[in-house]
Write a protein that holds these residues in place. Structure first.
Motif, PDB file in Angstrom:
ATOM      1  N   ALA A  95       0.726  -1.390   0.017  1.00 42.98           N
ATOM      2  CA  ALA A  95      -0.030   0.325  -0.481  1.00 42.98           C
ATOM      3  C   ALA A  95       0.644   1.209   0.046  1.00 42.98           C
ATOM      4  O   ALA A  95       0.053   2.036  -0.490  1.00 42.98           O
ATOM      5  N   PRO A 100      -3.024  -0.122  -3.021  1.00 40.09           N
ATOM      6  CA  PRO A 100      -3.379  -0.753  -1.727  1.00 40.09           C
ATOM      7  C   PRO A 100      -4.695  -1.849  -2.089  1.00 40.09           C
ATOM      8  O   PRO A 100      -5.120  -2.240  -1.205  1.00 40.09           O
ATOM      9  N   GLU A 101      -4.812  -2.187  -3.157  1.00 42.71           N
ATOM     10  CA  GLU A 101      -5.974  -2.951  -3.583  1.00 42.71           C
ATOM     11  C   GLU A 101      -5.826  -4.453  -3.679  1.00 42.71           C
ATOM     12  O   GLU A 101      -6.400  -5.834  -3.106  1.00 42.71           O
ATOM     13  N   GLU A 103      -4.368  -8.103  -1.666  1.00 40.08           N
ATOM     14  CA  GLU A 103      -5.673  -9.271  -0.881  1.00 40.08           C
ATOM     15  C   GLU A 103      -5.288 -10.544  -1.083  1.00 40.08           C
ATOM     16  O   GLU A 103      -4.265 -10.798  -2.075  1.00 40.08           O
TER      17      GLU A 103
END
Length: 138
Positions: A95, A100-101, A103
């Motif tokens: 991030a 930031p996306e 996962e």
């Protein structure tokens, strides 16, 4: 008989060598090991393997035709096994580098099921960062 033990190296063709080298050094911790300017080649050390970046405008890169883009990639993805693995710390670090996306998901790899994170480098090459395998609940 052939027995593959680990990734030796991967080669990515790059439109923007500076951005690519910065990404692999600053985000993934690889270090430049060798540069061959007349070929348009930068080789980065990543643990026991190499990541080769070939400038699309250079002598080697021109052999591959058009540079990578929206209509196609030069590779589906490359998976790097990380050790140690701290998924939340890795996500936080990504991030800070504008990713930031990302996962964590459980995916199958060479050692079995375990945590992994998909992301893309500046040229759109898809990378998988893989943690240790874990036994599945029965």
């Amino acid at each position: 008989m052939i027995s593959i033990k680990a990734i030796d190296h991967v080669v990515f063709r790059a439109r923007n060598m500076e951005a690519m080298v910065r990404f692999y050094e600053d985000v993934l911790g690889a270090r430049i090991e060798r540069q061959v300017e007349e070929l348009g080649l930068v080789q980065l050390r990543a643990g026991g393997c190499l990541i080769d970046l070939v400038d699309c405008a250079g002598r080697l890169g021109q052999r591959g035709g058009a540079p990578p883009g929206v209509e196609g990639r030069n590779i589906e993805h490359v998976c790097f096994r990380l050790d140690p693995w701290n998924g939340e710390a890795i996500l936080a670090f990504l991030a800070t580098h504008g990713i930031p996306e990302a996962e964590i998901a459980q995916r199958y790899g060479a050692e079995g099921y375990g945590p992994s994170i998909y992301l893309a480098d500046p040229e759109g090459n898809v990378l998988e960062l893989k943690g240790p395998s874990r036994e599945l609940d029965s």
